[in-house]
Design a protein around this motif. Structure first.
Motif, short mmCIF file in Angstrom:
data_model
loop_
_atom_site.label_atom_id
_atom_site.label_comp_id
_atom_site.label_asym_id
_atom_site.label_seq_id
_atom_site.Cartn_x
_atom_site.Cartn_y
_atom_site.Cartn_z
N GLU A 117 0.86 -1.18 0.00
CA GLU A 117 0.00 0.00 0.00
C GLU A 117 0.89 1.23 0.00
O GLU A 117 1.73 1.41 0.89
CB GLU A 117 -0.93 0.01 1.22
N LYS A 140 -2.84 3.79 -2.02
CA LYS A 140 -3.06 3.07 -3.28
C LYS A 140 -2.39 1.70 -3.22
O LYS A 140 -1.33 1.56 -2.60
CB LYS A 140 -2.52 3.88 -4.46
N LYS A 141 -2.99 0.72 -3.89
CA LYS A 141 -2.47 -0.64 -3.85
C LYS A 141 -1.59 -0.91 -5.07
O LYS A 141 -1.98 -0.65 -6.21
CB LYS A 141 -3.61 -1.66 -3.80
N TYR A 175 -6.27 -3.10 -8.20
CA TYR A 175 -4.92 -2.58 -7.97
C TYR A 175 -4.71 -1.28 -8.73
O TYR A 175 -5.00 -1.19 -9.93
CB TYR A 175 -3.86 -3.60 -8.39
N ASP A 176 -4.19 -0.28 -8.04
CA ASP A 176 -3.94 1.02 -8.67
C ASP A 176 -2.68 1.00 -9.54
O ASP A 176 -2.60 1.74 -10.52
CB ASP A 176 -3.77 2.09 -7.58
N TYR A 177 -1.72 0.16 -9.14
CA TYR A 177 -0.49 0.00 -9.91
C TYR A 177 -0.23 -1.49 -10.12
O TYR A 177 -0.46 -2.29 -9.21
CB TYR A 177 0.74 0.58 -9.19
N TYR A 208 -0.94 4.67 -18.37
CA TYR A 208 -2.25 4.71 -17.73
C TYR A 208 -3.20 3.86 -18.58
O TYR A 208 -3.36 4.10 -19.77
CB TYR A 208 -2.72 6.16 -17.66
N THR A 220 -5.93 1.51 -14.10
CA THR A 220 -4.70 1.17 -13.38
C THR A 220 -3.52 1.82 -14.08
O THR A 220 -3.66 2.35 -15.19
CB THR A 220 -4.51 -0.37 -13.29
N LYS A 263 5.15 10.12 -3.91
CA LYS A 263 3.87 9.60 -4.39
C LYS A 263 3.82 9.43 -5.91
O LYS A 263 2.73 9.36 -6.49
CB LYS A 263 2.71 10.50 -3.94
#
Length: 281
Positions: A108, A112-113, A195-197, A210, A218, A238
């Protein structure tokens, strides 16, 4: 006095130590220039598939020694297994000091995951015909060895380096489709799982993109390699960025000059001492 860049996370993959294609000196220069909180080794760091006792240069041992020194200095080292170092998968879940071995990782990062894995699980050629994939690996190694000779000549003539393997891959429609399918499959699965990334390696194609479909979005990230691209991923403030050695290298940082005159047996002894210190602690 050398000022090292402090970063939260550095990700490298596809180093292929033990092969002619590995550019260990450039990697050492990079590792000497940073102080990360976490160093994630995202697969294919040591190439067990093509390992030979006849070829494991001093510079390759220095990379191992450098990583172990970083661990001893408090850097968290996370080794994610790949296909070329799959023998380490039997040790998944093992930790020694600041070094841990895993098959995948979820972190995390500021709410964001991030999902980390090497990526070979999505490679059909490896899953269905491992012998063919290994044969292809030897061919790739031969091509990069030939490429070294070509680049040595070009650099003597004051011209830019040239990547034969990249030219071959970019010129084959099947290879381009494979990469596109690989990236889409991974991104769709990351979106499906929230999952964000999604961060991987394996295909030696550094990228940050993106991705969005009707189910969500993601950021797909690939750390590239240290065979032809000399790239890493860095997370700080970040944000993610792709580090490119050819464009971003810092001149004051040379490849581990402290050990330049040491014999291989001395390097092995130094590595053993670090291991013994970890066991005592």
């Amino acid at each position: 006095m050398k000022i090292k860049r402090k970063i939260e996370i550095a990700v490298i993959s596809d180093v292929h130590l033990g092969t002619y294609g590995c550019h260990a000196k450039q990697l050492l220069t990079y590792l000497n220039s940073i102080t990360p909180k976490k160093l994630i080794l995202n697969g294919d760091i040591i190439d067990v598939w093509q390992f030979s006792k006849r070829y494991f240069p001093k510079s390759h041992l220095k990379v191992i020694k450098k990583i172990m020194d970083m661990a001893a200095d408090g850097v968290e080292i996370i080794y994610i297994t790949g296909n070329h170092d799959e023998m380490l998968r039997k040790f998944s879940g093992t930790s020694i000091g600041n070094i841990s071995i895993v098959d995948k990782l979820v972190l995390e990062l500021h709410g964001k995951k991030a999902w980390f894995f090497h990526g070979d699980v999505f490679d059909v050629s490896i899953q269905n015909a491992k012998w063919l994939a290994k044969l292809g690996g030897y061919g790739y190694d031969l091509l990069t060895l030939l490429n070294r000779g070509v680049n040595w000549y070009l650099e003597k003539r004051g011209k830019e380096r040239y990547s034969l393997s990249k030219k071959v891959k970019n010129g084959v429609k099947g290879a381009i489709k494979y990469i596109d399918d690989y990236e889409k499959t991974i991104s769709d699965l990351a979106i499906e799982n929230g999952y964000d990334y999604v961060i991987c390696g394996h295909i030696h194609q550094p990228k940050m993109e993106y991705i969005e479909n009707k189910y969500g979005k993601t950021v797909y990230l690939n750390s590239g390699d240290w065979v032809e691209n000399f790239t890493a991923l860095e997370y700080q403030f970040k944000r993610w960025k792709i580090y490119n050695y050819s464009n971003d290298k810092l001149a004051p940082f040379y490849p581990d000059e402290e050990f330049e005159d040491k014999e291989i047996k001395d390097l092995i002894a130094a590595i053993t001492i670090v291991e013994q210190q970890k066991k005592k602690s």
